[in-house]
Design an enzyme around this catalytic site. Structure first.
Site, PDB file in Angstrom:
ATOM      1  CG  ASP A 278      -2.241   0.797   1.072  1.00 17.55           C
ATOM      2  OD1 ASP A 278      -3.372   0.670   1.680  1.00 17.55           O
ATOM      3  OD2 ASP A 278      -1.929   1.704   0.226  1.00 17.55           O
TER       4      ASP A 278
HETATM    5  C1  GLC Z   1      -4.155   4.509  -0.182  1.00 22.08           C
HETATM    6  C2  GLC Z   1      -5.067   3.139   0.125  1.00 22.08           C
HETATM    7  C3  GLC Z   1      -5.299   2.281  -0.912  1.00 22.08           C
HETATM    8  C4  GLC Z   1      -4.983   2.899  -2.390  1.00 22.08           C
HETATM    9  C5  GLC Z   1      -3.737   3.189  -2.474  1.00 22.08           C
HETATM   10  C6  GLC Z   1      -3.514   3.847  -3.844  1.00 22.08           C
HETATM   11  O1  GLC Z   1      -3.586   4.629   1.107  1.00 22.08           O
HETATM   12  O2  GLC Z   1      -4.889   2.659   1.327  1.00 22.08           O
HETATM   13  O3  GLC Z   1      -6.631   1.329  -0.924  1.00 22.08           O
HETATM   14  O4  GLC Z   1      -5.137   1.803  -3.297  1.00 22.08           O
HETATM   15  O5  GLC Z   1      -3.221   4.221  -1.272  1.00 22.08           O
HETATM   16  O6  GLC Z   1      -3.828   5.095  -3.637  1.00 22.08           O
END
Ligand code: GLC
Length: 744
Positions: A278
């Site tokens: 993430d």
């Molecule tokens: C965010 C979220 C995730 C998302 C990623 C990219 O912090 O936790 O669900 O896909 O970053 O935006």
């Protein structure tokens, strides 16, 4: 003639080989060939994903050297092609980058939030919605979508419950798989498909206190019985990738957790898709306190099984040296790179790296709007309809429309709407005026301008209009910003002066219809008790207005069912139907008011509930009313003595015994009555949404493998223990007929 045949044969061979280009054999050979030509830096570059909203000049430099594998958040097709051209034509091996975006519930045309999509209990419809979202994203150069989010969510305080398919394991599994199929289809990489990314692996929904990014305390058994099954379901559906969660699992953050990433995902499941961290999660290993520095974070994450580094540059900054110093084996790097290259092959990028020419310009088309409306319609849950106030009849001449969500084009869409266009939103006010103003007079006074609004200066005007109206419709709920990532709430009651607004409206003595648009189940006992009818629509998306207007006036019969329990009080969280019995299940429940004065401590009994709010939800999982009535007959099992390898088969007859066509969701729950470990009092094992015309009956056959009643025993072995199981068949988690079976 011979020449023609030879040419034809050659052409057919090329065709089959190029088609097979997406099949393992040819792809693996092409990957081998590529990797044999790549430098160490180029291999690491494939594991590098950066956010295209910042440091674009730096990204362009990386594109030329092959130092980046994926770019996030670029959605201008021309910009996508400009950057892709650098990668394909100027980098040493011409490896295309894969452009990615959070496409969680639509791209331009917004579907209901996933919690609302779950409320449809209609996988085919969710599949159609995902097809639409994928197509709109594809038109903008996106080939990798960060969805479905399938974190089982049982705490309404958690802002991200909005993005999930609710509290149930099976519902998250089946809806997640529907999204994967919708995004990828059976031909991943074909035009208008995108690669899916199931998130967040794993256990993110169990954050302590519902506070986002918090620690979790999940036993391996809970992991295997609750949080992992949806990921297994989407992996079995061919999901191309998985995103690691921010949280720790038994002390080890997911991005560095070899137990879930390697032992389970790779070794037990044989999963060959990509794992991507993430956003910043590899860097957060230092904040978690398990990595002293970036170098250690790089080592821990790659060795645990996190293939791609989202947005920290830690892999490119440290892996080459770690490998040259033989601290990290190059084989670990090669495995990750192979998976990333395989993702790109599966996405069709090596054959078609650029946007188009297969675009269809179908973004926000009338067909897409109509589909968004269908999904929104089926996402609405009717919780209450005293005196059959709904649907509004011809006697109604004047309707007052009020509340902060009646005309809120941004908030109606909910969270994760970066590519939406709020000018496309059709609000309830818009829809009631455009669709029904010829038949009834629509009065409008919002009373409050947004959900947190404390300014009651409009209440005077509101009171006056309420006195004129035959019926009042109040649209309450949450601003979108109060839901989603990083937006947990300790108090999940309606904000601002919404409660006072309902008080005012209920004092007008007119039928009050309350519609709640929210990103979570809010606590609204008082507001609901003062309302004659209640529709729960979560955040219903672009076409939520027409969907609600048509339900209110009876053009559509509501068919949504709750994907989450609606609490009486936040203090009941986490709250979910598939709870354990405990040794003292709630017995004689008293309320605070009926506790005698100076009472001796034992007079209230000793069972598991809250003295002030009891133990039951205000409305249970799976519940939802209709404008018609449905009868479910006594189940007729083929056999009630079964072995673990058998399939339980039974049938019921569903009858629409009411006065309107409609859809019912027949739900099948199972309880393992006696086991070596405590078991939930019910677990959803199947559901089926059936549309019947009034008066129509249909025989429904269910087939449940007994193996699906499994548990993990004290030795963590998946078993179905012999003994009695009770099967419940009904239209919610608290209703239905039941019968017993015995597993020998
Ligand atoms: C965010 C979220 C995730 C998302 C990623 C990219 O912090 O936790 O669900 O896909 O970053 O935006």
């Amino acid at each position: 003639m011979r020449y023609i045949l030879m040419t034809l044969l050659l052409f057919m061979t090329c065709l089959s080989v190029s088609f097979a280009g997406n099949r393992n054999g040819d792809v693996e050979a092409r990957i081998d060939s590529l990797m044999s030509r790549m430098t160490l830096e180029e291999k690491v570059g494939q594991l590098n994903q950066l956010d295209g909203r910042r440091n674009l000049p730096y990204i362009e430099q990386l594109l030329r050297t092959g130092g980046i594998g994926s770019i996030m958040n670029i959605t201008d097709p021309e910009e996508v092609d400009r950057l892709q051209k650098i990668a394909v034509e100027e980098s040493p091996n011409g490896i295309p980058v894969i452009f990615s975006r959070d496409v969680v519930h639509g791209f331009r045309t917004m579907l209901p939030i996933p919690l609302g999509m779950a409320a449809t209990f209609n996988e085919e419809l969710v599949y159609d919605g995902a097809r639409m979202a994928a197509s709109e994203a594809y038109e903008h150069g996106i080939r990798w979508a960060f969805a479905p989010m399938i974190d089982v969510s049982r705490d309404a305080r958690w802002g991200r419950i909005a993005e999930s398919f609710g509290e149930d394991v099976l519902l998250n599994s089946r809806m997640g798989a529907a999204v994967v199929r919708g995004y990828q289809t059976d031909s991943p990489g074909a035009p208008h498909t995108v690669m899916a990314c199931a998130k967040h692996f794993v256990g993110y929904g169990a954050v302590e206190g519902g506070r986002d990014y918090n620690t979790t305390n999940i036993t391996e058994r809970q992991l295997r019985e609750v949080y992992l099954p949806p990921f297994k379901a989407v992996a079995d559906a061919g999901c191309a990738s998985v995103m690691t969660a921010f949280n720790d699992i038994d002390g080890l953050p997911a991005s560095a957790n070899g137990f879930v990433l390697d032992s389970i995902l790779r070794k037990e499941w044989g999963y060959d898709g990509v794992t991507v961290s993430d956003y910043g999660a590899i860097g957060e290993l230092m904040k978690h306190g398990v990595a002293r520095d970036r170098e250690e974070a790089a080592r821990l994450a790659l060795l645990a099984g996190t293939d791609m580094d989202m947005a920290t540059k830690i892999y490119t900054g440290h892996l080459p040296d770690l490998i040259r110093e033989e601290i990290v084996p190059e084989s670990a790097l090669d495995s990750a790179v192979r998976r990333v290259l395989r993702l790109k092959f599966r996405a069709g990028l090596f054959d078609r790296p650029y946007v188009g020419p297969d675009l269809n310009g179908g973004v926000a088309s009338s067909e897409n709007m109509a589909l968004a409306e269908r999904v929104a319609s089926e996402s609405v849950v009717m919780l209450k309809n005293d005196g059959n106030v709904l649907p509004l009849g011809r006697a109604v001449r004047k309707v007052l429309v009020t509340g902060p969500l009646a005309d809120a084009p941004h908030d109606q869409l909910g969270t994760w709407t970066m590519d939406s266009d709020t000018s496309l939103t059709v609000t309830p006010l818009d829809a009631l005026i455009s669709g029904y103003a010829d038949d009834v007079e629509i009065l409008y006074e919002p009373g409050l301008l947004y959900s947190r609004d404390k300014d009651t200066s409009r209440f005077g005007a509101l009171r006056s209009k309420a006195s004129e109206a035959d019926v009042i419709i109040a649209f309450l709920g949450e601003e979108a910003i109060l839901t989603g990532e990083a937006h947990s709430l300790a108090d999940i009651s309606l904000k601002g002066m919404q409660s006072a607004l309902v008080e005012l409206l209920s004092s007008a003595g007119k039928p009050l219809v309350t519609v709640i648009m929210a990103g979570r189940p809010v606590t609204a006992v008082g507001e609901i008790s003062k309302s004659d009818a209640v529709l729960y629509s979560f955040h219903p998306g672009t076409m939520g207005g027409p969907a609600l207007a048509d339900i209110i006036f009876g053009k559509t019969n509501p068919s949504g069912k709750l994907p989450v329990s609606v609490p009486v009080h936040a203090g009941q969280s986490p709250l979910y139907y598939s709870q354990k019995s405990t040794g003292r299940p709630a017995a004689k429940i008293r309320s605070l008011d009926d506790i005698p004065r100076n009472a001796y401590q034992s007079v209230l009994g000793h069972s598991s509930y809250y003295l002030d709010v009891g133990v039951k939800p205000l409305y249970p999982f799976g519940y939802g009313l209709s404008y018609t009535e449905f009868d479910i007959s006594e189940p007729e099992p083929d056999d009630t003595l079964l072995s673990r390898s058998d399939t339980l088969r039974f049938s019921v007859t569903l009858t629409n015994s009411g006065h309107a066509d409609g859809a019912e969701v027949v739900q099948v729950y199972v309880r393992d009555v006696h086991a070596s470990l405590t078991r939930p009092v019910r677990e959803l094992k199947d559901f089926r949404k059936v549309f019947l015309k009034k008066g129509e009956s249909r025989r429904l056959q269910f087939s449940l493998p007994v193996s699906s009643f499994s548990m993990y025993d004290i030795n963590m072995k998946e078993v179905v223990e012999p003994g009695e199981f009770i099967v419940y068949v009904g239209n919610s988690s608290t209703s239905g007929h039941s019968f017993s079976i015995n597993v020998r």
